[in-house]
Motif scaffolding. Structure first.
Motif, PDB file in Angstrom:
ATOM      1  N   ASN A 111     -50.926 -81.850 -18.885  1.00 24.59           N
ATOM      2  CA  ASN A 111     -51.788 -81.774 -20.067  1.00 24.59           C
ATOM      3  C   ASN A 111     -51.334 -82.708 -21.175  1.00 24.59           C
ATOM      4  O   ASN A 111     -52.150 -83.411 -21.789  1.00 24.59           O
ATOM      5  CB  ASN A 111     -51.833 -80.331 -20.584  1.00 24.59           C
ATOM      6  N   VAL A 112     -50.037 -82.714 -21.451  1.00 25.51           N
ATOM      7  CA  VAL A 112     -49.509 -83.574 -22.516  1.00 25.51           C
ATOM      8  C   VAL A 112     -49.670 -85.044 -22.152  1.00 25.51           C
ATOM      9  O   VAL A 112     -50.049 -85.873 -22.989  1.00 25.51           O
ATOM     10  CB  VAL A 112     -48.027 -83.241 -22.804  1.00 25.51           C
ATOM     11  N   TRP A 113     -49.413 -85.382 -20.893  1.00 21.00           N
ATOM     12  CA  TRP A 113     -49.572 -86.772 -20.436  1.00 21.00           C
ATOM     13  C   TRP A 113     -51.010 -87.238 -20.639  1.00 21.00           C
ATOM     14  O   TRP A 113     -51.259 -88.323 -21.180  1.00 21.00           O
ATOM     15  CB  TRP A 113     -49.196 -86.874 -18.959  1.00 21.00           C
ATOM     16  N   PHE A 114     -51.971 -86.412 -20.244  1.00 20.53           N
ATOM     17  CA  PHE A 114     -53.377 -86.811 -20.371  1.00 20.53           C
ATOM     18  C   PHE A 114     -53.790 -86.880 -21.842  1.00 20.53           C
ATOM     19  O   PHE A 114     -54.537 -87.783 -22.241  1.00 20.53           O
ATOM     20  CB  PHE A 114     -54.285 -85.827 -19.618  1.00 20.53           C
ATOM     21  N   HIS A 115     -53.274 -85.952 -22.638  1.00 21.43           N
ATOM     22  CA  HIS A 115     -53.613 -85.947 -24.066  1.00 21.43           C
ATOM     23  C   HIS A 115     -53.083 -87.193 -24.763  1.00 21.43           C
ATOM     24  O   HIS A 115     -53.773 -87.799 -25.604  1.00 21.43           O
ATOM     25  CB  HIS A 115     -53.043 -84.686 -24.726  1.00 21.43           C
ATOM     26  N   GLN A 116     -51.882 -87.602 -24.405  1.00 19.64           N
ATOM     27  CA  GLN A 116     -51.318 -88.821 -24.986  1.00 19.64           C
ATOM     28  C   GLN A 116     -52.054 -90.062 -24.489  1.00 19.64           C
ATOM     29  O   GLN A 116     -52.178 -91.052 -25.214  1.00 19.64           O
ATOM     30  CB  GLN A 116     -49.832 -88.909 -24.642  1.00 19.64           C
ATOM     31  N   LEU A 117     -52.556 -89.982 -23.258  1.00 23.48           N
ATOM     32  CA  LEU A 117     -53.301 -91.103 -22.682  1.00 23.48           C
ATOM     33  C   LEU A 117     -54.614 -91.337 -23.426  1.00 23.48           C
ATOM     34  O   LEU A 117     -54.977 -92.480 -23.732  1.00 23.48           O
ATOM     35  CB  LEU A 117     -53.583 -90.839 -21.198  1.00 23.48           C
ATOM     36  N   THR A 118     -55.329 -90.266 -23.740  1.00 20.29           N
ATOM     37  CA  THR A 118     -56.643 -90.412 -24.370  1.00 20.29           C
ATOM     38  C   THR A 118     -56.557 -90.502 -25.890  1.00 20.29           C
ATOM     39  O   THR A 118     -57.382 -91.160 -26.531  1.00 20.29           O
ATOM     40  CB  THR A 118     -57.550 -89.214 -24.017  1.00 20.29           C
ATOM     41  N   GLY A 119     -55.573 -89.827 -26.477  1.00 19.75           N
ATOM     42  CA  GLY A 119     -55.521 -89.755 -27.931  1.00 19.75           C
ATOM     43  C   GLY A 119     -56.577 -88.794 -28.458  1.00 19.75           C
ATOM     44  O   GLY A 119     -57.216 -88.063 -27.692  1.00 19.75           O
ATOM     45  N   VAL A 120     -56.773 -88.802 -29.762  1.00 19.50           N
ATOM     46  CA  VAL A 120     -57.748 -87.910 -30.400  1.00 19.50           C
ATOM     47  C   VAL A 120     -58.831 -88.752 -31.062  1.00 19.50           C
ATOM     48  O   VAL A 120     -58.526 -89.670 -31.833  1.00 19.50           O
ATOM     49  CB  VAL A 120     -57.065 -87.005 -31.446  1.00 19.50           C
ATOM     50  N   HIS A 121     -60.077 -88.432 -30.780  1.00 25.56           N
ATOM     51  CA  HIS A 121     -61.219 -89.177 -31.327  1.00 25.56           C
ATOM     52  C   HIS A 121     -62.187 -88.177 -31.951  1.00 25.56           C
ATOM     53  O   HIS A 121     -63.089 -87.660 -31.264  1.00 25.56           O
ATOM     54  CB  HIS A 121     -61.896 -89.994 -30.226  1.00 25.56           C
ATOM     55  N   MET A 122     -62.015 -87.895 -33.210  1.00 23.35           N
ATOM     56  CA  MET A 122     -62.783 -86.853 -33.878  1.00 23.35           C
ATOM     57  C   MET A 122     -64.275 -87.209 -34.002  1.00 23.35           C
ATOM     58  O   MET A 122     -65.125 -86.323 -34.030  1.00 23.35           O
ATOM     59  CB  MET A 122     -62.200 -86.560 -35.259  1.00 23.35           C
ATOM     60  N   THR A 123     -64.581 -88.502 -34.057  1.00 21.06           N
ATOM     61  CA  THR A 123     -65.996 -88.892 -34.113  1.00 21.06           C
ATOM     62  C   THR A 123     -66.707 -88.478 -32.834  1.00 21.06           C
ATOM     63  O   THR A 123     -67.821 -87.929 -32.869  1.00 21.06           O
ATOM     64  CB  THR A 123     -66.138 -90.415 -34.310  1.00 21.06           C
ATOM     65  N   LEU A 124     -66.059 -88.713 -31.695  1.00 22.03           N
ATOM     66  CA  LEU A 124     -66.625 -88.316 -30.413  1.00 22.03           C
ATOM     67  C   LEU A 124     -66.729 -86.796 -30.318  1.00 22.03           C
ATOM     68  O   LEU A 124     -67.697 -86.259 -29.773  1.00 22.03           O
ATOM     69  CB  LEU A 124     -65.763 -88.867 -29.276  1.00 22.03           C
ATOM     70  N   TYR A 125     -65.727 -86.126 -30.862  1.00 21.60           N
ATOM     71  CA  TYR A 125     -65.765 -84.661 -30.896  1.00 21.60           C
ATOM     72  C   TYR A 125     -66.976 -84.176 -31.687  1.00 21.60           C
ATOM     73  O   TYR A 125     -67.706 -83.262 -31.248  1.00 21.60           O
ATOM     74  CB  TYR A 125     -64.480 -84.129 -31.534  1.00 21.60           C
ATOM     75  N   THR A 126     -67.220 -84.785 -32.842  1.00 23.84           N
ATOM     76  CA  THR A 126     -68.344 -84.376 -33.685  1.00 23.84           C
ATOM     77  C   THR A 126     -69.677 -84.641 -32.998  1.00 23.84           C
ATOM     78  O   THR A 126     -70.594 -83.810 -33.042  1.00 23.84           O
ATOM     79  CB  THR A 126     -68.298 -85.128 -35.032  1.00 23.84           C
ATOM     80  N   ILE A 127     -69.777 -85.800 -32.337  1.00 26.51           N
ATOM     81  CA  ILE A 127     -71.023 -86.145 -31.630  1.00 26.51           C
ATOM     82  C   ILE A 127     -71.315 -85.133 -30.535  1.00 26.51           C
ATOM     83  O   ILE A 127     -72.437 -84.612 -30.424  1.00 26.51           O
ATOM     84  CB  ILE A 127     -70.933 -87.567 -31.046  1.00 26.51           C
ATOM     85  N   THR A 128     -70.311 -84.847 -29.698  1.00 26.02           N
ATOM     86  CA  THR A 128     -70.524 -83.903 -28.601  1.00 26.02           C
ATOM     87  C   THR A 128     -70.757 -82.492 -29.131  1.00 26.02           C
ATOM     88  O   THR A 128     -71.476 -81.703 -28.500  1.00 26.02           O
ATOM     89  CB  THR A 128     -69.328 -83.912 -27.626  1.00 26.02           C
ATOM     90  N   ASP A 129     -70.164 -82.182 -30.285  1.00 25.87           N
ATOM     91  CA  ASP A 129     -70.376 -80.866 -30.882  1.00 25.87           C
ATOM     92  C   ASP A 129     -71.844 -80.692 -31.280  1.00 25.87           C
ATOM     93  O   ASP A 129     -72.462 -79.662 -30.975  1.00 25.87           O
ATOM     94  CB  ASP A 129     -69.473 -80.708 -32.099  1.00 25.87           C
ATOM     95  N   TRP A 130     -72.392 -81.688 -31.949  1.00 30.16           N
ATOM     96  CA  TRP A 130     -73.789 -81.619 -32.362  1.00 30.16           C
ATOM     97  C   TRP A 130     -74.736 -81.674 -31.169  1.00 30.16           C
ATOM     98  O   TRP A 130     -75.771 -80.997 -31.148  1.00 30.16           O
ATOM     99  CB  TRP A 130     -74.120 -82.742 -33.343  1.00 30.16           C
ATOM    100  N   LEU A 131     -74.386 -82.467 -30.161  1.00 31.67           N
ATOM    101  CA  LEU A 131     -75.226 -82.552 -28.969  1.00 31.67           C
ATOM    102  C   LEU A 131     -75.214 -81.251 -28.170  1.00 31.67           C
ATOM    103  O   LEU A 131     -76.065 -81.047 -27.293  1.00 31.67           O
ATOM    104  CB  LEU A 131     -74.778 -83.717 -28.083  1.00 31.67           C
ATOM    105  N   GLY A 132     -74.273 -80.379 -28.490  1.00 31.55           N
ATOM    106  CA  GLY A 132     -74.284 -79.056 -27.864  1.00 31.55           C
ATOM    107  C   GLY A 132     -75.541 -78.274 -28.203  1.00 31.55           C
ATOM    108  O   GLY A 132     -75.862 -77.283 -27.529  1.00 31.55           O
ATOM    109  N   LEU A 133     -76.274 -78.714 -29.219  1.00 26.86           N
ATOM    110  CA  LEU A 133     -77.544 -78.075 -29.559  1.00 26.86           C
ATOM    111  C   LEU A 133     -78.621 -78.344 -28.508  1.00 26.86           C
ATOM    112  O   LEU A 133     -79.608 -77.607 -28.432  1.00 26.86           O
ATOM    113  CB  LEU A 133     -78.031 -78.570 -30.923  1.00 26.86           C
TER     114      LEU A 133
END
Length: 231
Positions: free
Chosen positions: A45-67
């Motif tokens: 889990n930590v390896w993959f998390h460090q590989l991708t990093g954190v992208h809050m814009t993408l998080y927000t987009i997918t959050d809204w598209l959950g509608l």
């Protein structure tokens, strides 16, 4: 029979999900999250998390598209309600729509259970708060609802071109949501995997129930036709 194969596969995936959840609780559990929260399969889990990093814009987009899947649920609810008003009895509503309502309730219950009994917490704080992360609710919602959309379109849309276009759009949307959620960095990768397993198992059970209901209806229709011919 197809409905039996779907039922066996669906139950099998639910069993796999249960085992996967247990493994997450006991295999390679380390304090790897924010404020010292622990996570299973920590190295992976930590390896993959460090590989991708954190992208809050993408998080927000997918959050809204959950509608989008929420809207799909509402649309099928409206279809069922209109049928209920016209036919005046609950069990005169199309069986696949009634089963769809039961299915959506089960998905919601699954989400609520894991909100009340957290297995994992997110690898990042959201607006300063620590939130439950397993299974990924957005992934679970998308992969539970969009396959039913495709399934219903294949049963109800008259024109093949419309069926293909809507099915392709639903598949592309689902892929974007899963991949987007995966690389946004707001979930552990095992949270996403858990959602994929659970949602697939639940959908197969829904499809199995509809196929079994169709089989029963066809048998009753055939039997009634034979009786009418004899009379």
């Amino acid at each position: 029979m197809k409905w039996k194969k779907d039922m066996i596969a669906g139950l099998g995936l639910l069993a796999v999900f249960a085992v996967w959840t247990i493994l997450i609780r006991f295999v390679d559990v380390k304090a790897a999250g924010p404020v010292g929260t622990s996570v299973g399969f920590a190295y992976f889990n930590v390896w993959f998390h460090q590989l991708t990093g954190v992208h809050m814009t993408l998080y927000t987009i997918t959050d809204w598209l959950g509608l989008v899947p929420v809207t799909v649920c509402v649309c099928f609810g409206v279809i069922g309600f209109i049928q209920l008003i016209k036919r005046r009895k609950l069990f005169r509503v199309d069986t696949d729509i009634l089963l769809l309502g039961v299915y959506y309730v089960l998905v919601i219950l699954g989400y609520l259970i894991f909100e009340m009994i957290p297995v994992n917490y997110r690898p990042v704080l959201i607006d300063g708060y620590l939130e439950a992360s397993y299974p990924s609710s957005t992934t679970l919602l998308t992969l539970s609802v969009m396959p039913t959309f495709v399934f219903q379109i294949s049963r109800r849309a008259r024109y093949p071109l419309i069926r293909k276009a809507l099915s392709a759009a639903a598949a592309a949307f689902s892929a974007f949501m899963v991949i987007g959620r995966l690389i946004s960095g707001v979930h552990w990768v095992t949270d996403i995997i858990g959602s994929v397993i659970l949602s697939t198992g639940l959908f197969l059970l829904y499809r199995s129930a509809v196929s079994a209901a169709d089989k029963k209806t066809n048998e009753e229709y055939t039997w009634n036709s034979v009786k009418n011919c004899r009379n």
